[in-house]
Write an enzyme that holds these catalytic residues in place. Structure first.
Site, PDB file in Angstrom:
ATOM      1  CD  GLN A 139      -2.518   1.186   2.720  1.00  0.00           C
ATOM      2  OE1 GLN A 139      -1.886   1.058   3.754  1.00  0.00           O
ATOM      3  NE2 GLN A 139      -3.821   1.345   2.714  1.00  0.00           N
ATOM      4  N   GLY A 140       0.849   2.012  -1.108  1.00  0.00           N
ATOM      5  CA  GLY A 140       1.651   3.239  -1.187  1.00  0.00           C
ATOM      6  C   GLY A 140       0.817   4.451  -0.824  1.00  0.00           C
ATOM      7  CB  SER A 142       2.191   6.720   4.995  1.00  0.00           C
ATOM      8  OG  SER A 142       1.082   6.282   5.727  1.00  0.00           O
ATOM      9  CB  SER A 174       3.836  -3.018   5.502  1.00  0.00           C
ATOM     10  OG  SER A 174       3.917  -2.217   6.657  1.00  0.00           O
ATOM     11  CD  GLU A 257     -13.037   0.744   9.335  1.00  0.00           C
ATOM     12  OE1 GLU A 257     -12.229   1.002  10.217  1.00  0.00           O
ATOM     13  OE2 GLU A 257     -13.968   1.498   9.029  1.00  0.00           O
ATOM     14  CB  SER A 390      -2.738   7.234  15.318  1.00  0.00           C
ATOM     15  OG  SER A 390      -3.445   8.457  15.424  1.00  0.00           O
ATOM     16  CG  ASN A 391      -5.510   3.468  19.041  1.00  0.00           C
ATOM     17  OD1 ASN A 391      -5.546   2.999  17.898  1.00  0.00           O
ATOM     18  ND2 ASN A 391      -5.415   2.718  20.108  1.00  0.00           N
TER      19      ASN A 391
END
Lengths: 405, 378
Positions: A139-140, A142, A174, A257, A390-391
């Site tokens: 996945q590109g 970020s 990743s 999701e 992020s959370n």
């Protein structure tokens, strides 16, 4: 809601009002996982670790051979067409057998976008290879300057005849080092409003101009990378959907999701089992650590929090099965799952005491004590409250979308 | 995997919520409390008419013999509207103890369902903390029946009850499960001294002193010396009912807080625009979701098999207590100064939640219970 005969054990199989067909299905998947989960996977899976890429491929091929390569996809694209209850049974049984979660970037991220918005040619070219495990997608998204604020990404895609020329840098990619495909977001219109100028491209990793540099993370594992894009020329057929609409395509994933969070949260039972076993086997004088009521209480605290989360997942799946909206619960589950994964693996590592220090072999001497996976899993778990939004971003999303603040 | 309410259960839920919203407006509630009344007899009669009081009464006694889900639905509304009617003690716990326990018990059970009797169980003794088998009260056999002596330290709704189910020891030592017998005594029995007191949530509980209380043979419920398991089952049902009550109360506190964040303005903007407060209320929302999920699981598990049943109830009591106290306390914090006043409902919700946590064992007690059960299961 209630059948009086229902037997219920939240940490074991959710044996709730299953129909005879569902029971038969449960027995079938249970037998499959018991017979087919490689022994060598189990210790790492239990610690919440990801497998090696080659092992992920092996697992995907095993599932594909059984016809279960894409459990959450509709039948027309080669999926199983299972309903949410079946998916939940599948993941719960996998958890019990210490079986891994399937690698998600092809199956759960780009696959559904391709079958929803892609061209017929793209569907034919890409979907089968995701299910067989022959393609590995990264996945590109970020970038160094676009993390939580993803829409500020600056990688450019400039139209040049029948091509797009892409230049920029991606971060936290990743498995770019093993992937043969990448889906990436790039800016096609620098003058449009932030999200509006972004397009989604499907890229072959062997295209000239792509350089992958490894980034080793604190668990001492090479999962992730930086990716440099230096005038990478893509045919226009690499564009998915319409130019400038790339940002919106991700929205289709919101509805999916629930399944992804269910798959991962069912695995918390694995980490709890590991921690309990560590407390029960660690000898202290005549007894074991679990004899200490302080230890037993801490473990019980984690257990009951996992049960509450499990209950949230079950409600979410039940709502999905009856076509109801679960509001922001997927975000809530992601927050609680990552927090609990961290707490359980931290506790497990603490329970190991000095054994948790036996992290790496020196001069090929065998490591004393249990294998180091609990400690590695604990270190790896730090990223789970950061990745996938992020959370803190999750809390922003809940506040804005669900609470209207 | 069906967590959805049936159509009938939804109707009951709507009716309970509507009843609470119409008849238990906070200003009226506050005025009633100021008059020293926890609830009105009229309201109890209304609930009898609506059929709520007979939910757990067997059909042959004029009851509805409903599932734990119907009880959950009613208790949620009781919590949401701060209602203080003795529903859990009289209509959830007592029916479990009075079922198939002789003609006198059946008669009383029918009266409970009709709204003509209120019965509480005297489950706690001094120095026993939350241990149900800590029964030092003695029941000696007499020619005509039994003579009871002892002290019961805390009886939920004991100040309004017409009758009590009293565990007393007929054999064995304090702490033994064997040897506990259950007796029925009306509140006006000579030698039975009821000492009522008001709790912070305005419920009227009581301490009981039993000084040579003489009861007939027909006061014994079930087999002699075999009352312990039945008592534990009844208290479990009571625990789950109170979880639903806590859920209703915490969600009400959460709703009020969310609307306060939207409307209260400081520094020229609604305070809900501040991220520190947004994240706090999101954590409260998550806590409500956890509590709702645990309450469902516990309610379902009441009809399930051991050991999952006890484990789930213990876990649920602990988690709902933890999450509800978090929500109750943060609700006050986010309201600021007004949240601390008596004239706003928010403080009354926290007081209610604190009392529910303490009832039948607090969060720590049930977490330890879970630890022991998990250990036995391993």
């Amino acid at each position: 809601m209630l059948k009086p005969a229902a037997i219920f054990d939240p940490l074991d199989i959710m044996n709730l009002d299953l129909t005879p067909e569902q029971q038969a299905f449960r027995d079938e998947v249970r037998a499959f996982f018991v017979e087919n989960t490689p022994q060598s996977f189990k210790a790492r899976v239990r610690a919440g670790m990801r497998l090696e890429p080659a092992e992920f491929v092996t697992w995907q091929k095993l599932l594909h051979a059984r016809g279960w390569g894409a459990p959450s996809w509709p039948k027309m694209y080669g999926g199983t067409g299972w309903d949410p209850t079946q998916l939940y049974i599948f993941e719960t049984e996998a958890s019990k057998a210490d079986a891994p979660v399937q690698f998600h970037q092809g199956l759960e991220l780009i696959g559904p976008i391709i079958f929803t918005f892609g061209s017929e040619a793209q569907k034919a070219k890409y979907l089968p290879a995701i299910i067989t495990g022959d393609d590995w997608w990264c996945q590109g998204y970020s970038e160094p300057g676009a993390g939580s604020d993803l829409a500020s990404l600056s990688t450019r895609a400039v139209r040049d005849g029948d091509h797009y020329v892409i230049s920029g840098q991606k971060a936290w990619t990743s498995y770019a080092h093993v992937a043969n495909r990448m889906f990436l977001l790039a800016r096609t219109d620098p003058d449009a409003r932030k999200q509006a100028g972004i397009s989604l491209f499907l890229v072959d990793m062997d295209t000239p101009g792509i350089t992958v540099r490894p980034v080793v993370t604190m668990d001492e594992i090479h999962h992730t990378n930086e990716v440099f894009l230096d005038a990478v020329r893509l045919p226009v057929t690499a564009l998915l959907g319409e130019e400038g609409k790339g940002w919106g395509y991700g929205k289709v994933l919101l509805d999916r999701e629930r399944g992804v969070t269910a798959a991962t949260t069912t695995r918390l039972a694995q980490q709890l089992r590991g921690a309990r076993a560590a407390a029960a086997t660690a000898r202290v004088g005549e007894g074991c650590l679990l004899d200490d009521p302080r230890i037993a209480d801490r473990l019980a605290q984690l257990e009951l929090e996992v049960m509450a989360l499990e209950g949230m997942v079950m409600r979410t799946m039940a709502e999905a099965a009856s076509g109801q909206d679960s509001g922001p619960r997927a975000s809530m589950i992601k927050v609680r799952w990552s927090e609990l994964l961290q707490e359980v693996t931290e506790f497990w590592t603490e329970l190991q005491g000095y054994d948790a220090m036996h992290f790496g072999a020196v001069n090929n001497a065998p490591l004393p004590g249990p294998d180091p996976w609990a400690a590695k899993g604990m270190l790896y778990s730090r990223v789970t409250s950061i990745y996938g939004g992020s959370n803190e971003i999750q809390r922003n999303i809940i506040a804005r979308r669900a609470l209207g603040l | 995997m069906d967590f959805n309410l049936t159509v009938e259960q939804q109707m009951l839920q709507d009716s309970a919520r509507r009843y609470g919203a119409e008849h238990h407006v906070f200003t009226a509630w506050r005025a009633r409390i100021a008059r020293g009344e926890a609830f009105e007899r009229k309201s109890w009669a209304n609930m009898a008419e609506l059929g709520w009081l007979a939910l757990n009464v067997p059909e042959d006694l004029g009851g509805l013999d409903a599932t734990p889900v119907e009880t959950m639905v009613i208790c949620e509304a009781l919590g949401r509207h701060l209602m203080l009617e003795p529903f859990v003690s009289s209509c959830v716990i007592a029916p479990q103890l009075l079922r198939e326990a002789g003609p006198r018990a059946s008669e009383l059970l029918a009266a409970i369902g009709a709204g003509e009797a209120m019965v509480s169980v005297a489950d706690a003794e001094p120095d026993g903390r939350f241990n149900l088998n800590h029964v030092a009260t003695r029941a000696e056999a007499t020619p005509g029946g039994f003579r009871l002596d002892g002290v019961k330290s805390h009886v939920l709704d004991g100040g309004v009850a017409d009758g009590f189910v009293i565990p007393a020891r007929t054999s064995g030592a304090v702490g033994d499960a064997d040897g506990v017998s259950l007796f029925l005594a009306s509140a006006d029995t000579p030698g039975l001294v009821v000492e009522p007191s008001r709790a912070m949530d305005n419920r009227v509980n009581a301490r009981l002193r039993l000084e040579g209380v003489t009861l007939g043979q027909d006061a014994l419920l079930g087999e002699i010396g075999q009352g312990s398991a039945r008592l534990a089952q009844a208290i479990d049902a009571g625990v789950v009912a109170r979880l639903a009550e806590a859920l209703g109360a915490m969600e009400a506190a959460y709703d009020m807080t969310l609307s306060y964040l939207r409307t209260r303005s400081q520094f020229g903007q609604p305070i809900g625009a501040f991220q520190a407060l947004q994240h706090r209320i999101v954590d409260m929302a998550i806590a409500c979701e956890e509590a709702r999920s645990m309450t469902y699981l516990a309610t379902l598990s009441l009809s399930g098999a051991e050991p999952a049943r006890s484990r789930t109830i213990a876990a649920a009591k602990a988690r709902v207590s933890q999450t509800s106290l978090f929500v109750g306390r943060q609700a006050i914090q986010l309201h600021g100064g007004v949240g601390f006043t008596e004239e706003l409902a928010i403080g009354h919700y926290l007081k209610r939640l604190i009392m529910i946590d303490m009832a039948f064992g607090n969060a720590d007690h049930h977490r330890t219970r879970l630890a022991e059960l998990s250990r036995q299961a391993a």
